[in-house]
Design a protein around this motif. Structure first.
Motif, PDB file in Angstrom:
ATOM      1  N   MET A  91       0.829  -1.186   0.000  1.00 12.46           N
ATOM      2  CA  MET A  91       0.000   0.000   0.000  1.00 12.46           C
ATOM      3  C   MET A  91       0.870   1.246   0.000  1.00 12.46           C
ATOM      4  N   LYS A  92       0.359   2.286  -0.614  1.00 13.67           N
ATOM      5  CA  LYS A  92       1.078   3.550  -0.632  1.00 13.67           C
ATOM      6  C   LYS A  92       0.892   4.251   0.706  1.00 13.67           C
ATOM      7  N   ALA A  93       1.899   4.975   1.107  1.00 15.64           N
ATOM      8  CA  ALA A  93       1.837   5.701   2.376  1.00 15.64           C
ATOM      9  C   ALA A  93       1.257   7.097   2.159  1.00 15.64           C
ATOM     10  N   ASN A  94       0.563   7.594   3.158  1.00 15.34           N
ATOM     11  CA  ASN A  94       0.042   8.966   3.202  1.00 15.34           C
ATOM     12  C   ASN A  94      -0.960   9.290   2.092  1.00 15.34           C
ATOM     13  N   ILE A  95      -1.784   8.340   1.668  1.00 15.72           N
ATOM     14  CA  ILE A  95      -2.819   8.655   0.680  1.00 15.72           C
ATOM     15  C   ILE A  95      -4.217   8.585   1.281  1.00 15.72           C
ATOM     16  N   HIS A  96      -4.341   8.009   2.469  1.00 18.38           N
ATOM     17  CA  HIS A  96      -5.645   7.859   3.092  1.00 18.38           C
ATOM     18  C   HIS A  96      -5.981   9.091   3.930  1.00 18.38           C
ATOM     19  N   PRO A  97      -7.268   9.469   3.973  1.00 16.87           N
ATOM     20  CA  PRO A  97      -7.657  10.612   4.805  1.00 16.87           C
ATOM     21  C   PRO A  97      -7.562  10.265   6.291  1.00 16.87           C
ATOM     22  N   THR A  98      -7.531  11.298   7.107  1.00 20.16           N
ATOM     23  CA  THR A  98      -7.476  11.105   8.557  1.00 20.16           C
ATOM     24  C   THR A  98      -8.819  10.587   9.049  1.00 20.16           C
ATOM     25  N   TYR A  99      -8.791   9.561   9.869  1.00 22.25           N
ATOM     26  CA  TYR A  99     -10.014   8.965  10.403  1.00 22.25           C
ATOM     27  C   TYR A  99     -10.187   9.412  11.842  1.00 22.25           C
ATOM     28  N   TYR A 100     -11.344  10.026  12.135  1.00 20.04           N
ATOM     29  CA  TYR A 100     -11.654  10.501  13.479  1.00 20.04           C
ATOM     30  C   TYR A 100     -12.628   9.521  14.121  1.00 20.04           C
ATOM     31  N   THR A 101     -12.229   8.925  15.218  1.00 15.57           N
ATOM     32  CA  THR A 101     -13.103   7.951  15.888  1.00 15.57           C
ATOM     33  C   THR A 101     -14.198   8.618  16.704  1.00 15.57           C
ATOM     34  N   ASP A 102     -14.025   9.892  17.028  1.00 13.75           N
ATOM     35  CA  ASP A 102     -15.019  10.596  17.842  1.00 13.75           C
ATOM     36  C   ASP A 102     -15.578  11.811  17.086  1.00 13.75           C
ATOM     37  N   ALA A 103     -15.956  11.615  15.840  1.00 15.11           N
ATOM     38  CA  ALA A 103     -16.537  12.696  15.045  1.00 15.11           C
ATOM     39  C   ALA A 103     -17.923  13.027  15.582  1.00 15.11           C
ATOM     40  N   GLN A 104     -18.257  14.314  15.630  1.00 10.83           N
ATOM     41  CA  GLN A 104     -19.546  14.764  16.157  1.00 10.83           C
ATOM     42  C   GLN A 104     -20.555  14.925  15.018  1.00 10.83           C
TER      43      GLN A 104
END
Length: 99
Positions: free
Chosen positions: A1-14
């Motif tokens: 897999m390529k590094a740094n291509i995925h968006p940031t995932y927030y586990t506590d999004a409101q």
């Protein structure tokens, strides 16, 4: 897999609803604004009301009206075409139609 291509995932999004309800979910966005949630949606509350934010009911009614008008025009054209395809009348038929 390529590094740094995925968006940031927030586990506590409101998630913020128009009715004021807030709850947390996992998402790639920190805040999500919605118009309906489980506290105000008619399906969950048992209320009998229409949720028509994009005036879908009116659009449907105008489409139905146009369809009826279109059907009238098409049937009229078909009848005119049938009358034209009957062919020329004989002299006797034309004289009988004048009476």
């Amino acid at each position: 897999m390529k590094a740094n291509i995925h968006p940031t995932y927030y586990t506590d999004a409101q998630v913020v609803c128009v009715c004021g309800n807030k709850f947390s979910v996992g998402s790639t966005k920190q805040t999500i604004h919605v118009e309906l949630c489980y506290k105000c949606h008619p399906f969950y509350t048992g209320e009998q009301r229409f949720v028509d934010t994009a005036s879908r009911i009116q659009k449907f009614q105008t489409k139905q009206k146009k369809a009826v008008d279109y059907k009238k025009v098409v049937t009229k054209k078909v009848e005119e075409k049938k009358q034209q395809q009957e062919g020329p009348k004989s002299l006797r038929e034309m004289l009988m139609g004048l009476k």
